[in-house]
Design an enzyme around this catalytic site. Structure first.
Site, PDB file in Angstrom:
ATOM      1  CE  LYS A 151      -3.892  -2.499   1.987  1.00  0.00           C
ATOM      2  NZ  LYS A 151      -4.513  -3.032   3.393  1.00  0.00           N
ATOM      3  CD  GLN A 192      -3.353  -4.862   6.504  1.00  0.00           C
ATOM      4  OE1 GLN A 192      -3.508  -3.603   5.647  1.00  0.00           O
ATOM      5  NE2 GLN A 192      -4.183  -5.924   6.218  1.00  0.00           N
ATOM      6  CG  ASP A 247     -10.205  -1.084   4.329  1.00  0.00           C
ATOM      7  OD1 ASP A 247      -9.864  -1.363   3.080  1.00  0.00           O
ATOM      8  OD2 ASP A 247      -9.327  -1.343   5.251  1.00  0.00           O
TER       9      ASP A 247
END
Ligand code: NDP
Length: 289
Positions: free
Chosen positions: A52, A96, A119
């Protein structure tokens, strides 16, 4: 023989478009910024976060990476999210997963400001998707729709079967297919006569988390097969939830693993960061008027 849907090429095209959008915002004085929190040092998570960061660098997105130790308390993590929620320069926040076991994942995801939830996991954004309202769409499902659209595969009116009903893949991809006017069935581990159900599909999306479970008997001849799974087989080779070699000559089109859905996830994350930044930039303009 199936057409192979090239996720790498489509993801590259999306990344190029995002980069242009990021540059356009930069020319108006707005830097796109993503904050990533990685608690602990789970090896797979470290790789994902590195990827990322690399994508952000390539697309000129500013990334802030926080790496608290595995022993961070839930309160400390919530305080960090609160701080990032309040920062005007931060457009997207990504935590994460998985988190250390003593931390409640749900509480953490709920704490992220839905306007920065790139997300798309916050219940507000899940609700917005279900109601057809604007919001962040989870990256892998959004990527699947882009794979279909950019391969000129029409969804409208098609029998679509999604195998898997997780909140991060199965349910949102089903919602998106419905939004595109597909006729959608969701199958799961309690579905009876799964082969009969999947054999109806003109578009079959597989997100079961079971290596190479879907063989040709599950597939309608000519169907478009989207394989979301990622696993390592006994020879340490990547494989999906679909037995690619077995399904290849039955399907009309198919995504490979690697190089299918996988590259789309980060591309759509970058897309969501840009969208978040655009919205916050528009809001800041309104405030100054
Ligand atoms: P989950 O484990 O959360 O969900 C799996 C789903 O599959 C569940 O709904 C489960 O049903 C269903 N299922 C499991 N076994 C069967 C079976 N034998 N028959 C029918 N349904 C079954 O997985 P995720 O949705 O998170 O991920 C799915 C796959 O996609 C994984 O391989 C994961 O690694 C991969 N993935 C890939 C990404 C990418 O970027 N390419 C991103 C995210 C995930 P039930 O609900 O009844 O238990």
């Amino acid at each position: 023989m199936a057409q192979i849907i090239d996720g790498k090429a489509i993801a590259a095209q999306i990344r190029k478009e995002v980069k242009e959008g990021v540059q356009e915002l930069a020319s108006r004085g707005k830097t796109v910024t993503l904050a990533v929190i990685l608690a602990g040092d789970d090896p797979a998570s470290c790789v994902y976060v590195r990827n990322k960061e690399k994508a952000c660098r390539e697309l000129s997105i500013h990334s802030l990476v926080y790496r608290p130790s595995e022993s961070i308390t839930q309160e400390e993590l919530l305080a960090l999210i609160e701080e990032l929620n309040g920062r005007e320069d931060v457009d997207g926040i990504l935590v994460q997963l998985p988190l250390p076991p003593h931390i409640c994942e749900k509480k953490i995801l709920m704490a992220i400001d839905p306007a920065k939830d790139v997300d798309g996991f916050h219940p507000y954004n899940a609700g917005a998707l279900a109601c057809g309202e604007p919001g962040f769409v989870p990256c892998t499902p959004a990527g699947i729709i882009q794979l279909l659209k950019r391969s000129d595969i029409s969804i409208s009116g098609k029998e679509c079967v999604v195998v898997g009903r997780s909140n991060i893949v199965g349910k949102p991809v089903a919602q998106l297919l419905l939004r595109e006017n597909g006729t959608v069935t969701i199958a799961h581990s309690k579905t009876e006569r799964l082969k009969e159900v999947t054999s109806r599909a003109q578009i079959l999306v597989v997100a079961v988390g079971q290596p190479e479970m879907i063989t040709r008997e599950y597939v309608r001849p000519g169907a478009v097969v989207i394989d979301v799974g990622i696993h390592r087989d006994e020879n340490n080779k990547l494989c999906g939830d679909v037995d690619f070699a077995d399904v290849f000559d039955v399907a009309g089109a198919i995504t490979p693993v690697p190089g299918g859905v996988g590259p789309m996830t980060i591309a759509m994350l970058m897309h969501n960061c840009l969208e978040g930044a655009r919205r916050s930039f528009q809001n800041s303009l309104k405030k100054t008027v």
